[in-house]
Write a protein that holds these residues in place. Sequence first.
Motif, PDB file in Angstrom:
ATOM      1  N   ALA A 163      39.286  45.040  42.777  1.00 33.15           N
ATOM      2  CA  ALA A 163      38.099  44.264  42.586  1.00 33.15           C
ATOM      3  C   ALA A 163      37.022  44.623  43.470  1.00 33.15           C
ATOM      4  N   VAL A 164      35.719  44.407  43.165  1.00 31.57           N
ATOM      5  CA  VAL A 164      34.636  44.731  44.141  1.00 31.57           C
ATOM      6  C   VAL A 164      33.645  43.707  44.325  1.00 31.57           C
ATOM      7  N   GLY A 165      33.130  43.842  45.622  1.00 34.78           N
ATOM      8  CA  GLY A 165      32.660  42.538  46.267  1.00 34.78           C
ATOM      9  C   GLY A 165      31.244  42.626  45.924  1.00 34.78           C
ATOM     10  N   HIS A 166      30.815  42.447  44.512  1.00 35.14           N
ATOM     11  CA  HIS A 166      29.495  42.396  44.118  1.00 35.14           C
ATOM     12  C   HIS A 166      29.054  40.795  44.403  1.00 35.14           C
ATOM     13  N   ILE A 167      28.778  40.250  45.348  1.00 38.19           N
ATOM     14  CA  ILE A 167      28.926  38.903  45.852  1.00 38.19           C
ATOM     15  C   ILE A 167      27.826  37.803  44.896  1.00 38.19           C
ATOM     16  N   GLU A 168      26.871  38.451  44.441  1.00 40.32           N
ATOM     17  CA  GLU A 168      25.715  37.900  43.649  1.00 40.32           C
ATOM     18  C   GLU A 168      26.347  37.438  42.361  1.00 40.32           C
ATOM     19  N   ARG A 169      27.193  37.935  41.888  1.00 38.77           N
ATOM     20  CA  ARG A 169      27.921  37.558  40.782  1.00 38.77           C
ATOM     21  C   ARG A 169      28.503  36.160  41.148  1.00 38.77           C
ATOM     22  N   PHE A 170      28.792  35.659  42.399  1.00 38.33           N
ATOM     23  CA  PHE A 170      29.384  34.608  42.592  1.00 38.33           C
ATOM     24  C   PHE A 170      28.330  33.392  43.092  1.00 38.33           C
TER      25      PHE A 170
ATOM     26  N   GLN B  15      29.689  31.754  48.739  1.00 41.12           N
ATOM     27  CA  GLN B  15      29.904  32.813  47.654  1.00 41.12           C
ATOM     28  C   GLN B  15      31.211  33.723  47.997  1.00 41.12           C
ATOM     29  N   LEU B  16      31.408  33.970  49.340  1.00 40.62           N
ATOM     30  CA  LEU B  16      32.326  35.008  49.742  1.00 40.62           C
ATOM     31  C   LEU B  16      33.738  34.296  49.639  1.00 40.62           C
ATOM     32  N   THR B  17      33.910  32.800  49.861  1.00 42.42           N
ATOM     33  CA  THR B  17      34.952  32.070  49.482  1.00 42.42           C
ATOM     34  C   THR B  17      35.329  32.361  47.942  1.00 42.42           C
ATOM     35  N   ALA B  18      34.413  32.195  47.187  1.00 36.17           N
ATOM     36  CA  ALA B  18      34.683  31.997  45.874  1.00 36.17           C
ATOM     37  C   ALA B  18      35.149  33.570  45.318  1.00 36.17           C
ATOM     38  N   GLU B  19      34.393  34.613  46.058  1.00 39.58           N
ATOM     39  CA  GLU B  19      34.690  35.749  45.533  1.00 39.58           C
ATOM     40  C   GLU B  19      36.408  36.205  45.882  1.00 39.58           C
ATOM     41  N   LEU B  20      36.921  35.916  47.069  1.00 43.01           N
ATOM     42  CA  LEU B  20      38.052  36.218  47.658  1.00 43.01           C
ATOM     43  C   LEU B  20      39.169  35.270  46.822  1.00 43.01           C
ATOM     44  N   THR B  21      38.703  34.208  46.676  1.00 46.22           N
ATOM     45  CA  THR B  21      39.585  33.419  45.785  1.00 46.22           C
ATOM     46  C   THR B  21      40.088  33.950  44.391  1.00 46.22           C
ATOM     47  N   ASP B  22      38.694  34.386  43.800  1.00 44.16           N
ATOM     48  CA  ASP B  22      38.890  35.029  42.456  1.00 44.16           C
ATOM     49  C   ASP B  22      39.922  36.308  42.581  1.00 44.16           C
ATOM     50  N   PHE B  23      39.788  37.038  43.737  1.00 44.22           N
ATOM     51  CA  PHE B  23      40.637  38.168  43.827  1.00 44.22           C
ATOM     52  C   PHE B  23      42.037  37.830  44.349  1.00 44.22           C
ATOM     53  N   VAL B  24      42.240  36.767  44.754  1.00 45.44           N
ATOM     54  CA  VAL B  24      43.606  36.223  45.126  1.00 45.44           C
ATOM     55  C   VAL B  24      44.182  35.710  43.821  1.00 45.44           C
ATOM     56  N   HIS B  25      43.176  35.111  43.015  1.00 40.58           N
ATOM     57  CA  HIS B  25      43.946  34.612  41.699  1.00 40.58           C
ATOM     58  C   HIS B  25      44.126  35.696  40.571  1.00 40.58           C
ATOM     59  N   ALA B  26      43.327  36.697  40.659  1.00 39.14           N
ATOM     60  CA  ALA B  26      43.527  37.777  39.798  1.00 39.14           C
ATOM     61  C   ALA B  26      44.859  38.365  39.985  1.00 39.14           C
ATOM     62  N   VAL B  27      45.165  38.640  41.252  1.00 40.14           N
ATOM     63  CA  VAL B  27      46.353  39.321  41.768  1.00 40.14           C
ATOM     64  C   VAL B  27      47.674  38.252  41.441  1.00 40.14           C
TER      65      VAL B  27
ATOM     66  N   SER C 235      47.105  53.865  45.963  1.00 44.64           N
ATOM     67  CA  SER C 235      47.808  54.920  45.274  1.00 44.64           C
ATOM     68  C   SER C 235      49.629  54.235  45.242  1.00 44.64           C
ATOM     69  N   ARG C 236      49.832  53.285  46.058  1.00 44.58           N
ATOM     70  CA  ARG C 236      50.881  52.647  46.358  1.00 44.58           C
ATOM     71  C   ARG C 236      50.989  51.384  45.441  1.00 44.58           C
ATOM     72  N   GLY C 237      49.972  51.335  44.545  1.00 39.68           N
ATOM     73  CA  GLY C 237      50.100  50.107  43.684  1.00 39.68           C
ATOM     74  C   GLY C 237      49.754  48.758  44.490  1.00 39.68           C
ATOM     75  N   ILE C 238      49.181  48.802  45.695  1.00 37.74           N
ATOM     76  CA  ILE C 238      48.650  47.655  46.435  1.00 37.74           C
ATOM     77  C   ILE C 238      47.130  47.359  45.953  1.00 37.74           C
ATOM     78  N   HIS C 239      47.168  45.918  45.595  1.00 34.73           N
ATOM     79  CA  HIS C 239      45.782  45.326  44.957  1.00 34.73           C
ATOM     80  C   HIS C 239      44.808  45.547  46.086  1.00 34.73           C
ATOM     81  N   ALA C 240      43.709  45.851  45.721  1.00 33.68           N
ATOM     82  CA  ALA C 240      42.476  45.991  46.829  1.00 33.68           C
ATOM     83  C   ALA C 240      41.092  45.209  46.244  1.00 33.68           C
ATOM     84  N   LEU C 241      40.576  44.624  47.194  1.00 36.27           N
ATOM     85  CA  LEU C 241      38.968  44.395  46.927  1.00 36.27           C
ATOM     86  C   LEU C 241      38.300  45.221  48.035  1.00 36.27           C
TER      87      LEU C 241
END
Length: 382
Positions: free
Chosen positions: A120-127, A293-305, A87-93
């Motif tokens: 972003a949502v942590g559906h980790i099997e996508r990674f 996989q978790l590193t890939a997921e979090l890196t994807d989120f950071v890059h998206a932001v 609600s404050r415009g802060i990006h969220a995983l």
Amino acid sequence: MTTKDRLRVGVVGVGHLGRHHARILSGIDGVHLVGVADVRTEQALAVAGPLGASAFDDYRELLDRVDAISVAVPTSLHHEVAGAFLSRGIHALVEKPLASSAAEGRDLVELARKSGAVLAVGHIERFNPIWESAVDRCPRPRYLDAERLGIYTFRSTDVGAVLDLMIHDIDLILSLVKSPVLAVSALGTPVFGGHEDLAQARLEFEDGCIADIAASRASFQASRRMRLWGAEGYASIDFASRQATLVRPSESLRRGEMNLDGVDLSRPDAIRDHLFGNVLQVEQIAPPAPVDQLTAELTDFVHAVRFGHAPRVPGTEALEALRVAEQVLHGLRSYRLDAGTEVPGAPHLRTSSAAAESRPALSGPKLWKLRGPGNPSRSPRV
């Protein structure tokens, strides 16, 4: 890159999984881990200290300190916590599932849309690297069979097997089958009490594809696999071992021809080798290089932001998986495995009361102990 130039990130909930979120985020290039929040002050301090981050016992302390947040609290709190930041415009995983209901999930997606924040949502099997390697080579599925089985870990007890385990495969299947879900049927039961621990669902899609999905957190043996059948062949994906097998019909078989000249039909091994070598072409996909996989997921989120592209699993897609999961849960209420059965020494389980709905369907040692002679009515506590 100075601290001022880096993305200011925080983590809310640093238990079993969240502490790894904090550790990994602190090491991603371009990220400054500002702080972590957990209602258990000692846990927050233990995680934050070695990472040089601040510790808080109230997530609201991070609202004015971060540009992005990773939310790893229990599912029942996803809406409250993630909503406060979005609600404050802060990006969220947000760890999977997106929320505890489709209504809450829709609200989070709408908050992200209005504020322009990445959700972003942590559906980790996508990674999972084997999914990344195999998914584009799989046949267009007409039938899928997925199972995700494991032992009870005493984690994620605020939800059942559907939102804890099955949601992974629902998400993968929806990402693969580009057709609306037409019908959902399901059955399941609690084993240890509370939410369902076993669940089986069938999804029927408008294009005719059918998917059968099994989830259990009361399994003797662990398994995470998916099989797909289509006109182009067959694929088997093992998410745990990170291996896949693709089987495709040869051109001659597609023409309706099967040449058995020179094959000794009295030897089953010779028939097998011919069928799965000449008639059907088998490809083994070797396990890719090790990937966390978790590193890939979090890196994807950071890059998206940081770079303004969509995350691999945006909130909109996670919401679709949650909607289907909610239909599965509705099916469980309509068709329970324990309906009409008796547990020795216990009241009849077929009842609409909330207390009865939370009883285990199977009587394990703890149940027998608590409901033994002289204590027939006491409820099990797990």
